[in-house]
Design an enzyme around this catalytic site. Structure first.
Site, mmCIF file in Angstrom:
data_model
loop_
_atom_site.group_PDB
_atom_site.id
_atom_site.type_symbol
_atom_site.label_atom_id
_atom_site.label_comp_id
_atom_site.label_asym_id
_atom_site.label_seq_id
_atom_site.Cartn_x
_atom_site.Cartn_y
_atom_site.Cartn_z
ATOM 1 N N GLY A 52 0.438 -4.950 0.862
ATOM 2 C CA GLY A 52 -0.743 -4.991 -0.017
ATOM 3 C C GLY A 52 -0.464 -5.674 -1.347
ATOM 4 O O GLY A 52 -1.385 -6.188 -1.989
ATOM 5 N N GLU A 111 -0.803 -9.257 -0.584
ATOM 6 C CA GLU A 111 -2.248 -9.465 -0.360
ATOM 7 C C GLU A 111 -3.008 -9.475 -1.687
ATOM 8 O O GLU A 111 -3.955 -10.241 -1.865
ATOM 9 C CB GLU A 111 -2.786 -8.389 0.589
ATOM 10 C CG GLU A 111 -2.266 -8.590 2.024
ATOM 11 C CD GLU A 111 -2.548 -7.418 2.938
ATOM 12 O OE1 GLU A 111 -2.180 -6.268 2.562
ATOM 13 O OE2 GLU A 111 -3.128 -7.615 4.016
ATOM 14 N N GLU A 129 4.239 -5.204 7.348
ATOM 15 C CA GLU A 129 3.455 -4.186 8.055
ATOM 16 C C GLU A 129 3.863 -3.959 9.510
ATOM 17 O O GLU A 129 3.843 -2.831 9.991
ATOM 18 C CB GLU A 129 1.961 -4.529 7.999
ATOM 19 C CG GLU A 129 1.297 -4.265 6.654
ATOM 20 C CD GLU A 129 1.402 -5.435 5.689
ATOM 21 O OE1 GLU A 129 2.192 -6.373 5.942
ATOM 22 O OE2 GLU A 129 0.681 -5.417 4.673
ATOM 23 N N ALA A 152 0.874 -1.175 0.000
ATOM 24 C CA ALA A 152 0.000 0.000 0.000
ATOM 25 C C ALA A 152 0.912 1.226 0.000
ATOM 26 O O ALA A 152 2.066 1.144 0.438
ATOM 27 C CB ALA A 152 -0.873 -0.013 1.243
HETATM 28 N N1 COA Z 1 4.595 3.083 -0.622
HETATM 29 C C1 COA Z 1 4.988 4.233 -1.166
HETATM 30 N N2 COA Z 1 6.093 4.359 -1.902
HETATM 31 C C2 COA Z 1 6.842 3.273 -2.094
HETATM 32 C C3 COA Z 1 6.491 2.035 -1.551
HETATM 33 C C4 COA Z 1 5.310 1.954 -0.791
HETATM 34 N N3 COA Z 1 4.877 0.817 -0.249
HETATM 35 N N4 COA Z 1 7.440 1.120 -1.896
HETATM 36 C C5 COA Z 1 8.340 1.785 -2.642
HETATM 37 N N5 COA Z 1 7.989 3.085 -2.760
HETATM 38 C C6 COA Z 1 8.683 4.135 -3.490
HETATM 39 C C7 COA Z 1 9.909 4.644 -2.709
HETATM 40 O O1 COA Z 1 9.518 5.574 -1.725
HETATM 41 C C8 COA Z 1 10.708 5.248 -3.825
HETATM 42 O O2 COA Z 1 10.136 6.487 -4.165
HETATM 43 P P1 COA Z 1 11.076 7.800 -4.399
HETATM 44 O O3 COA Z 1 12.005 7.414 -5.532
HETATM 45 O O4 COA Z 1 10.095 8.864 -4.761
HETATM 46 O O5 COA Z 1 11.793 8.002 -3.118
HETATM 47 C C9 COA Z 1 10.440 4.316 -4.996
HETATM 48 O O6 COA Z 1 9.237 3.640 -4.679
HETATM 49 C C10 COA Z 1 11.531 3.278 -5.191
HETATM 50 O O7 COA Z 1 11.708 2.579 -3.987
HETATM 51 P P2 COA Z 1 13.108 2.431 -3.213
HETATM 52 O O8 COA Z 1 12.827 2.234 -1.765
HETATM 53 O O9 COA Z 1 14.021 3.556 -3.583
HETATM 54 O O10 COA Z 1 13.654 1.070 -3.875
HETATM 55 P P3 COA Z 1 14.698 0.052 -3.228
HETATM 56 O O11 COA Z 1 15.083 -0.883 -4.317
HETATM 57 O O12 COA Z 1 15.768 0.761 -2.488
HETATM 58 O O13 COA Z 1 13.834 -0.762 -2.126
HETATM 59 C C11 COA Z 1 11.899 -1.941 -1.296
HETATM 60 C C12 COA Z 1 12.777 -1.574 -2.521
HETATM 61 C C13 COA Z 1 10.678 -2.693 -1.808
HETATM 62 C C14 COA Z 1 12.716 -2.833 -0.351
HETATM 63 C C15 COA Z 1 11.493 -0.656 -0.545
HETATM 64 O O14 COA Z 1 10.926 0.244 -1.510
HETATM 65 C C16 COA Z 1 10.476 -0.868 0.531
HETATM 66 O O15 COA Z 1 10.785 -1.349 1.598
HETATM 67 N N6 COA Z 1 9.190 -0.453 0.245
HETATM 68 C C17 COA Z 1 8.135 -0.524 1.242
HETATM 69 C C18 COA Z 1 7.653 -1.938 1.404
HETATM 70 C C19 COA Z 1 6.588 -2.002 2.466
HETATM 71 O O16 COA Z 1 6.810 -1.812 3.648
HETATM 72 N N7 COA Z 1 5.375 -2.305 2.027
HETATM 73 C C20 COA Z 1 4.239 -2.512 2.890
HETATM 74 C C21 COA Z 1 3.432 -1.313 2.980
HETATM 75 S S1 COA Z 1 2.038 -1.588 4.043
#
Ligand code: COA
Length: 257
Positions: free
Chosen positions: A112, A115, A135, A66
């Site tokens: 999400g 999910e 989460e 999400a």
């Molecule tokens: N919500 C909002 N933005 C998200 C996102 C999310 N769940 N997951 C990734 N993004 C965005 C990042 O903020 C980044 O945006 P920016 O370039 O404007 O800063 C872009 O997507 C790229 O992500 P980034 O984190 O730079 O890539 P990465 O390869 O370093 O890491 C992940 C990849 C998936 C490990 C990391 O993005 C992450 O942990 N995301 C969140 C996962 C999460 O907790 N999801 C559950 C949500 S309830």
């Protein structure tokens, strides 16, 4: 129909729905949730679509969760509303969708995103896929059905571990857990999804629709799935598809549904 955050492609009775926010790793904001609902609602009525493949654009993510930036300042009631609306509009809607949905997990499927994949009828994955419910690392719990569907798919102990550690598992482990049915190199993922869709389409879509309902009734409180099965089995005898399927078998030819 054009969508801001989705691509929908159709050919040979297969629709591909691609979550399309690659700069945000396809994170699901509210607008995307609504668009997924709208797209699937249209596909439900579309006679030229029999099977749907759900995936994400780009090579990095299926859906990374999400959209955290959207809900970071939500109140208690806004949080509850986000989960409730999302479940009705997308996650339950897809799980109970009358046409088969295959999730092609092509990278991160987190929160999400996992999910969403778990709401599809089954999942295949590319070998770079990473799946998890992170989460609790954000101080929240899965809100789009993850606490219910993950234990159904992988068993309670594994689900508890995944949720408590907030960690990611790789494609190989997901295969071993039964969370995905097959793992292939990324460049082969769409071919495999199409091949499976082709196999499904050879069968009676009416029978498949009834089977989806019967299988899902196993997981519904207060509903006896065996009864659903008996009724749907009986109903099938009154369909043209049953006539065609049995006649084809007896005449040693392929059924044409
Ligand atoms: N919500 C909002 N933005 C998200 C996102 C999310 N769940 N997951 C990734 N993004 C965005 C990042 O903020 C980044 O945006 P920016 O370039 O404007 O800063 C872009 O997507 C790229 O992500 P980034 O984190 O730079 O890539 P990465 O390869 O370093 O890491 C992940 C990849 C998936 C490990 C990391 O993005 C992450 O942990 N995301 C969140 C996962 C999460 O907790 N999801 C559950 C949500 S309830």
């Amino acid at each position: 129909m054009n969508y801001e955050n989705l691509l929908v492609e159709k050919s040979n009775f297969v629709a591909k729905v691609l979550i399309n926010r690659p700069n945000k790793l396809n994170a699901l904001n509210r607008a995307t949730i609504q668009e997924i609902h709208d797209a699937f609602k249209a596909l439900k009525e579309d006679d030229e679509v029999k099977v749907i493949i759900l995936t994400g654009t780009g090579e990095k993510a299926f859906v990374a969760g999400a959209d955290i930036s959207e809900f970071a300042n939500y109140s208690v009631s806004e949080g509850k509303d986000l989960a409730a609306k999302g479940q009705v509009l997308v996650f339950d809607y897809l799980a109970n969708f009358p046409k088969p949905i295959i999730a092609a997990v092509n990278g991160f499927a987190l929160g999400g995103g996992l999910e969403l994949a778990m709401s599809a009828h089954f999942r295949i994955a590319s070998d770079n896929a990473k799946l998890g419910l992170p989460e609790t690392s954000l101080g929240v719990i899965p809100g789009y059905g993850g606490t219910q569907r993950l234990p159904q798919l992988v068993g309670k102990g594994r689900a508890m571990e995944m949720i408590m550690t907030a960690g990611m598992i790789n494609a190989e482990k997901a295969l071993n857990y039964g969370l995905v049915n097959e793992v292939v190199p990324q460049e082969e993922l769409m071919n495999l999804a199409e091949k499976l869709a082709g196999k499904i389409m050879k069968n009676s879509m009416l029978a498949i629709q009834a089977a989806i309902e019967a299988v899902n009734d196993n997981y519904r409180d207060g509903v006896n799935g065996f009864e659903t099965e008996i009724n749907a089995f009986g109903e099938a005898f009154g369909t043209e598809d049953f006539k065609e399927g049995t006649e084809a078998f007896l005449n040693k030819r392929k059924a044409n549904f």
